[in-house]
Design an enzyme around this catalytic site. Sequence first.
Site, PDB file in Angstrom:
ATOM      1  N   ALA A   1      93.036  43.722  38.659  1.00 41.53           N
ATOM      2  CA  ALA A   1      92.338  43.327  37.275  1.00 41.53           C
ATOM      3  C   ALA A   1      92.002  44.842  36.595  1.00 41.53           C
ATOM      4  N   ARG A   2      91.475  45.861  37.578  1.00 44.72           N
ATOM      5  CA  ARG A   2      91.151  47.116  37.206  1.00 44.72           C
ATOM      6  C   ARG A   2      92.289  47.940  36.571  1.00 44.72           C
TER       7      ARG A   2
ATOM      8  N   GLY B   1      91.392  43.244  46.574  1.00 41.98           N
ATOM      9  CA  GLY B   1      92.732  43.129  46.332  1.00 41.98           C
ATOM     10  C   GLY B   1      92.955  42.692  44.809  1.00 41.98           C
TER      11      GLY B   1
ATOM     12  N   LEU C   1      82.629  36.490  42.407  1.00 37.97           N
ATOM     13  CA  LEU C   1      82.341  37.428  43.620  1.00 37.97           C
ATOM     14  C   LEU C   1      80.716  37.941  43.549  1.00 37.97           C
TER      15      LEU C   1
ATOM     16  N   GLU D   1      83.733  45.189  37.375  1.00 37.39           N
ATOM     17  CA  GLU D   1      84.990  45.675  37.929  1.00 37.39           C
ATOM     18  C   GLU D   1      84.645  46.774  38.602  1.00 37.39           C
ATOM     19  N   GLY D   2      83.368  46.998  39.147  1.00 37.98           N
ATOM     20  CA  GLY D   2      82.883  48.405  39.912  1.00 37.98           C
ATOM     21  C   GLY D   2      82.401  49.363  38.767  1.00 37.98           C
TER      22      GLY D   2
HETATM   23  P1  TGC Z   1      85.414  48.845  52.521  1.00 41.24           P
HETATM   24  O1  TGC Z   1      85.284  49.078  54.062  1.00 41.24           O
HETATM   25  O2  TGC Z   1      85.834  49.971  51.641  1.00 41.24           O
HETATM   26  O3  TGC Z   1      86.828  47.898  52.473  1.00 41.24           O
HETATM   27  C1  TGC Z   1      86.671  46.505  52.982  1.00 41.24           C
HETATM   28  C2  TGC Z   1      88.002  46.125  53.182  1.00 41.24           C
HETATM   29  O4  TGC Z   1      88.745  46.060  51.946  1.00 41.24           O
HETATM   30  C3  TGC Z   1      90.132  47.007  51.543  1.00 41.24           C
HETATM   31  N1  TGC Z   1      89.695  47.441  50.375  1.00 41.24           N
HETATM   32  C4  TGC Z   1      90.661  47.218  49.399  1.00 41.24           C
HETATM   33  N2  TGC Z   1      91.618  46.252  49.453  1.00 41.24           N
HETATM   34  C5  TGC Z   1      92.435  46.147  48.240  1.00 41.24           C
HETATM   35  N3  TGC Z   1      92.005  46.782  47.088  1.00 41.24           N
HETATM   36  C6  TGC Z   1      91.066  47.762  47.186  1.00 41.24           C
HETATM   37  N4  TGC Z   1      90.409  48.144  45.945  1.00 41.24           N
HETATM   38  C7  TGC Z   1      90.307  47.763  48.507  1.00 41.24           C
HETATM   39  N5  TGC Z   1      89.187  48.520  48.657  1.00 41.24           N
HETATM   40  C8  TGC Z   1      88.875  48.374  49.882  1.00 41.24           C
HETATM   41  C9  TGC Z   1      89.714  47.947  52.831  1.00 41.24           C
HETATM   42  O5  TGC Z   1      90.736  48.462  53.468  1.00 41.24           O
HETATM   43  C10 TGC Z   1      88.925  47.043  53.969  1.00 41.24           C
HETATM   44  O6  TGC Z   1      89.955  46.337  54.689  1.00 41.24           O
HETATM   45  P2  TGC Z   1      90.026  46.024  56.232  1.00 41.24           P
HETATM   46  O7  TGC Z   1      91.493  45.235  56.359  1.00 41.24           O
HETATM   47  O8  TGC Z   1      89.688  47.219  56.708  1.00 41.24           O
HETATM   48  O9  TGC Z   1      88.844  45.126  56.246  1.00 41.24           O
HETATM   49  O10 TGC Z   1      84.328  48.031  51.712  1.00 41.24           O
HETATM   50  P3  TGC Z   1      83.153  48.487  51.447  1.00 41.24           P
HETATM   51  O11 TGC Z   1      81.937  47.332  51.713  1.00 41.24           O
HETATM   52  O12 TGC Z   1      82.793  49.912  51.722  1.00 41.24           O
HETATM   53  O13 TGC Z   1      82.864  48.541  49.683  1.00 41.24           O
HETATM   54  C11 TGC Z   1      83.544  49.283  49.048  1.00 41.24           C
HETATM   55  C12 TGC Z   1      83.109  49.144  47.454  1.00 41.24           C
HETATM   56  C13 TGC Z   1      81.801  49.824  47.364  1.00 41.24           C
HETATM   57  C14 TGC Z   1      84.057  49.901  46.865  1.00 41.24           C
HETATM   58  C15 TGC Z   1      83.543  47.758  47.077  1.00 41.24           C
HETATM   59  O14 TGC Z   1      82.460  47.155  47.547  1.00 41.24           O
HETATM   60  C16 TGC Z   1      83.337  47.761  45.557  1.00 41.24           C
HETATM   61  O15 TGC Z   1      84.527  48.091  44.875  1.00 41.24           O
HETATM   62  N6  TGC Z   1      82.074  47.396  45.106  1.00 41.24           N
HETATM   63  C17 TGC Z   1      82.207  47.114  43.527  1.00 41.24           C
HETATM   64  C18 TGC Z   1      82.203  45.694  43.302  1.00 41.24           C
HETATM   65  C19 TGC Z   1      82.906  45.139  42.186  1.00 41.24           C
HETATM   66  O16 TGC Z   1      83.931  45.631  41.716  1.00 41.24           O
HETATM   67  N7  TGC Z   1      82.680  43.950  41.781  1.00 41.24           N
HETATM   68  C20 TGC Z   1      83.388  43.319  40.562  1.00 41.24           C
HETATM   69  C21 TGC Z   1      83.338  41.919  40.579  1.00 41.24           C
HETATM   70  S1  TGC Z   1      84.678  40.831  39.403  1.00 41.24           S
HETATM   71  C22 TGC Z   1      84.234  41.463  37.812  1.00 41.24           C
HETATM   72  O17 TGC Z   1      83.629  42.391  37.580  1.00 41.24           O
HETATM   73  C23 TGC Z   1      85.040  40.776  37.079  1.00 41.24           C
HETATM   74  S2  TGC Z   1      84.704  41.132  35.500  1.00 41.24           S
HETATM   75  C24 TGC Z   1      86.266  40.579  34.786  1.00 41.24           C
HETATM   76  C25 TGC Z   1      86.345  40.570  33.141  1.00 41.24           C
HETATM   77  O18 TGC Z   1      85.838  39.761  32.467  1.00 41.24           O
HETATM   78  O19 TGC Z   1      87.408  41.274  32.845  1.00 41.24           O
HETATM   79  P1  FAD Z   2      73.839  46.625  40.778  1.00 42.45           P
HETATM   80  O1  FAD Z   2      75.172  46.819  41.743  1.00 42.45           O
HETATM   81  O2  FAD Z   2      72.678  46.214  41.036  1.00 42.45           O
HETATM   82  O3  FAD Z   2      74.064  48.178  40.281  1.00 42.45           O
HETATM   83  C1  FAD Z   2      72.816  48.905  39.693  1.00 42.45           C
HETATM   84  C2  FAD Z   2      73.069  50.164  39.316  1.00 42.45           C
HETATM   85  O4  FAD Z   2      73.093  50.885  40.762  1.00 42.45           O
HETATM   86  C3  FAD Z   2      74.218  50.621  38.564  1.00 42.45           C
HETATM   87  O5  FAD Z   2      74.344  51.590  38.001  1.00 42.45           O
HETATM   88  C4  FAD Z   2      75.331  51.058  40.049  1.00 42.45           C
HETATM   89  O6  FAD Z   2      76.348  51.894  39.602  1.00 42.45           O
HETATM   90  C5  FAD Z   2      74.228  51.896  40.805  1.00 42.45           C
HETATM   91  N1  FAD Z   2      74.548  52.151  42.312  1.00 42.45           N
HETATM   92  C6  FAD Z   2      74.961  50.951  42.867  1.00 42.45           C
HETATM   93  N2  FAD Z   2      75.137  51.561  44.209  1.00 42.45           N
HETATM   94  C7  FAD Z   2      75.039  52.544  44.134  1.00 42.45           C
HETATM   95  C8  FAD Z   2      75.110  53.734  45.355  1.00 42.45           C
HETATM   96  N3  FAD Z   2      75.428  53.446  46.388  1.00 42.45           N
HETATM   97  N4  FAD Z   2      74.915  55.088  44.889  1.00 42.45           N
HETATM   98  C9  FAD Z   2      74.135  55.278  43.404  1.00 42.45           C
HETATM   99  N5  FAD Z   2      74.306  54.092  42.470  1.00 42.45           N
HETATM  100  C10 FAD Z   2      74.417  52.939  42.948  1.00 42.45           C
HETATM  101  N6  FAD Z   2      81.594  39.532  38.723  1.00 42.45           N
HETATM  102  C11 FAD Z   2      82.328  38.682  38.954  1.00 42.45           C
HETATM  103  O7  FAD Z   2      82.170  38.359  40.356  1.00 42.45           O
HETATM  104  N7  FAD Z   2      83.130  38.043  38.141  1.00 42.45           N
HETATM  105  C12 FAD Z   2      83.160  38.085  36.907  1.00 42.45           C
HETATM  106  O8  FAD Z   2      83.889  37.597  36.268  1.00 42.45           O
HETATM  107  C13 FAD Z   2      82.316  38.867  36.119  1.00 42.45           C
HETATM  108  N8  FAD Z   2      82.434  39.060  35.041  1.00 42.45           N
HETATM  109  C14 FAD Z   2      81.400  40.170  34.417  1.00 42.45           C
HETATM  110  C15 FAD Z   2      81.138  40.019  32.933  1.00 42.45           C
HETATM  111  C16 FAD Z   2      79.996  40.883  32.400  1.00 42.45           C
HETATM  112  C17 FAD Z   2      80.004  40.693  30.832  1.00 42.45           C
HETATM  113  C18 FAD Z   2      79.488  41.471  33.034  1.00 42.45           C
HETATM  114  C19 FAD Z   2      78.310  42.356  32.622  1.00 42.45           C
HETATM  115  C20 FAD Z   2      79.373  41.548  34.433  1.00 42.45           C
HETATM  116  C21 FAD Z   2      80.229  40.797  35.141  1.00 42.45           C
HETATM  117  N9  FAD Z   2      80.691  40.665  36.398  1.00 42.45           N
HETATM  118  C22 FAD Z   2      81.521  39.788  36.991  1.00 42.45           C
HETATM  119  C23 FAD Z   2      79.563  41.372  37.552  1.00 42.45           C
HETATM  120  C24 FAD Z   2      79.748  42.839  37.567  1.00 42.45           C
HETATM  121  O9  FAD Z   2      81.160  43.138  38.307  1.00 42.45           O
HETATM  122  C25 FAD Z   2      78.644  43.456  38.057  1.00 42.45           C
HETATM  123  O10 FAD Z   2      77.689  43.551  37.060  1.00 42.45           O
HETATM  124  C26 FAD Z   2      78.962  45.017  38.560  1.00 42.45           C
HETATM  125  O11 FAD Z   2      79.730  44.979  39.749  1.00 42.45           O
HETATM  126  C27 FAD Z   2      77.593  45.547  38.883  1.00 42.45           C
HETATM  127  O12 FAD Z   2      76.878  44.926  39.862  1.00 42.45           O
HETATM  128  P2  FAD Z   2      75.282  44.603  39.342  1.00 42.45           P
HETATM  129  O13 FAD Z   2      75.327  44.255  37.980  1.00 42.45           O
HETATM  130  O14 FAD Z   2      74.669  43.668  40.513  1.00 42.45           O
HETATM  131  O15 FAD Z   2      74.684  46.026  39.614  1.00 42.45           O
END
Ligand code: TGC
Ligand code: FAD
Length: 396
Positions: free
Chosen positions: A255-256, A250, A144, A376-377
Site C-alpha cells: 500500500a505504501r 508486508g 491493524l 501507513e507509517g
Molecule cells: P520489525 O522488527 O522491524 O519487523 C518485524 C517483522 O516484520 C518484518 N518487516 C517487514 N516485512 C515486510 N515489509 C515491511 N515493510 C517490513 N518491516 C519489517 C521484519 O523483517 C520482521 O520479520 P521477522 O521474520 O524477523 O519477524 O518490527 P518493529 O516492531 O521494530 O516495527 C518496525 C516499524 C516501527 C517500522 C513498524 O512497526 C511500522 O511500520 N510501524 C508503523 C505502522 C503503520 O504503518 N501502520 C499503518 C496501519 S494501516 C494504514 O494506515 C492504512 S491507511 C490506508 C488508506 O486509507 O489508504
Molecule cells: P501514534 O502512533 O500515537 O503517533 C503519534 C506521534 O508520535 C506521531 O507524530 C508519530 O510520528 C510520533 N512517534 C511515534 N513513535 C515515535 C518515536 N519512536 N519517535 C519519535 N516520534 C514517534 N490504520 C489501519 O490499521 N487501517 C486503516 O485502514 C487505517 N486508515 C486510516 C485512515 C485515516 C484517515 C487515518 C488518519 C489513519 C488511518 N489508519 C489506519 C491509522 C494510521 O495508520 C495511524 O494513524 C498511524 O499509523 C499513526 O498511529 P497513531 O495515530 O496511533 O499515532
Amino acid sequence: MDKTAESPRASALDPLDLYGVRATLADEERLVQDSVARLVDAEVLPVIQRCFEEHRFPQELIPQLAALGLLGSSIQGYGCAGLNSICYGLICQELERGDSGIRSFVSVQSSLCMYPIFSFGSEEQRQKYLPRMARGELIGCFGLTEPHGGSDPANMKTHARKRGRDWVLNGAKMWITNGAIADVAVVWAMTPEGIRGFLVERGSPGFTAPEIQHKFSLRASITAALYFDNVVVPETQVLPGVIGLKGPLGCLTQARYGISWGVIGAAQACLKQLLDYTATRALFGRPLAQNQTIQVRLADMARRITTAQLLALQLGRLKDAGALQPAHVSLAKWNNCRMALDIARDCRDMLGGAGISAEYVPIRHMLNLESVITYEGTETIHQLSIGRELTGLNAF
Ligand code: TGC
Ligand code: FAD
C-alpha cells in the site's frame, strides 16, 4: 524594453511531466493511465467537491472502479487484471489526482485486503473472496491500528484465543478506512503463536464498526473504529500463510508503494490549477506568474514533482524486478508525501483568500494529505526506518 505584461511563450515541455516520464512507459501502461484519467475526469471530479463538503464517500463509483479492473489490479487470476507495478502506481496517481479518498478506497481493497488473502490465504479463502472483491461486490477493510498507538503495532492488545475448533476475538481497532461499509475485515490479532490475520465478516455477533465523524481530512472516505466483543471466528477464516508482524507489514509495503505514486497526482492537480490561476490573475499591472518569487515557487514545485516521479518510477522497476526492500518504500513514501503536502499548502497560499475555498482544489488536497502523511507509517516512522537501515541501530 518594457518587460511588464508580456505574452507568455509556449513551452515545449509538459509542466506536469518535465522529464517525460510518460514517454518511457510501455503502451499498456499508457493505456491504463489514460483509461483511469478518463474515469477521474468524467466521474470523480464532477462530484468530489460536494462529497468532501458532505463528508460522503461516493460509493456509487465502486462498480465503475471494478469494471475498469482497478480492484486487486496486480493479482494474477481470480478475476483480477494481473497488471504490473507501474500500472498500479499510475492507477493510484490518476485516482489521487481526483481525491486521496478514492485512492485510499482502492489501496485498502487491493493492497491491504485482496493482497493478504491472495498471499497468505487458503485456496478456499481466495476463491470465496477474491473474484467478488475484484467485481466490487464485497468491500474489505484492514484492521491493524489500535486506539493506544498505531506506530508500534507489535504492542498489540487485540487478541484471539482458541476455543474448540474456533477462535474468540476481543479488542478494538481505530481509524479503519472502509470499516463501516466493509463486508469483510482483515483483522490482525495477537495469539499464543504470535500475530495472526482473521477474516471477520460483517454481522458476526459481537463485531461493530461505527463510523468516525468530525474528520477535517479525507472527508470523501469512510473511516471507522472496529470493536470485537467475544467474536467467534471459525478456523477456516484464519489466514494460514503467515504468523508474525511481517504479515501486516508486508501488506503495508504494497500500500505504501501505491501511496508513493498516488500523492504525485494530488500535487499535479494543485500545480496545474496554480499555473492557470497565476497566469490570469493580474496584480500590479502584470500577471501574478510574471513575478520572480512566484516563478521560483512554481519552479520548486515542478522540481519536487519531477524528482518524486523519477523516484516512483525506479521504485516500480525495483518492485517488478523483485528487488524492492522496505527501506526503498519508506524513502519514497516519506519524500513523496512531504512533497505533495508542501506543494498543496504553498498552492493554497498563492491563491490568497480563494485558497480557503473548496472551489479550488489545493485546500481539499492539503487537508487530505495531512492524513496521507500520517497513515501507513508517519513521516517520523519512515525516517527512523531509513536511519535503522543506514546505521544498523534501532531507534524506535
Ligand atoms: P520489525 O522488527 O522491524 O519487523 C518485524 C517483522 O516484520 C518484518 N518487516 C517487514 N516485512 C515486510 N515489509 C515491511 N515493510 C517490513 N518491516 C519489517 C521484519 O523483517 C520482521 O520479520 P521477522 O521474520 O524477523 O519477524 O518490527 P518493529 O516492531 O521494530 O516495527 C518496525 C516499524 C516501527 C517500522 C513498524 O512497526 C511500522 O511500520 N510501524 C508503523 C505502522 C503503520 O504503518 N501502520 C499503518 C496501519 S494501516 C494504514 O494506515 C492504512 S491507511 C490506508 C488508506 O486509507 O489508504
Ligand atoms: P501514534 O502512533 O500515537 O503517533 C503519534 C506521534 O508520535 C506521531 O507524530 C508519530 O510520528 C510520533 N512517534 C511515534 N513513535 C515515535 C518515536 N519512536 N519517535 C519519535 N516520534 C514517534 N490504520 C489501519 O490499521 N487501517 C486503516 O485502514 C487505517 N486508515 C486510516 C485512515 C485515516 C484517515 C487515518 C488518519 C489513519 C488511518 N489508519 C489506519 C491509522 C494510521 O495508520 C495511524 O494513524 C498511524 O499509523 C499513526 O498511529 P497513531 O495515530 O496511533 O499515532
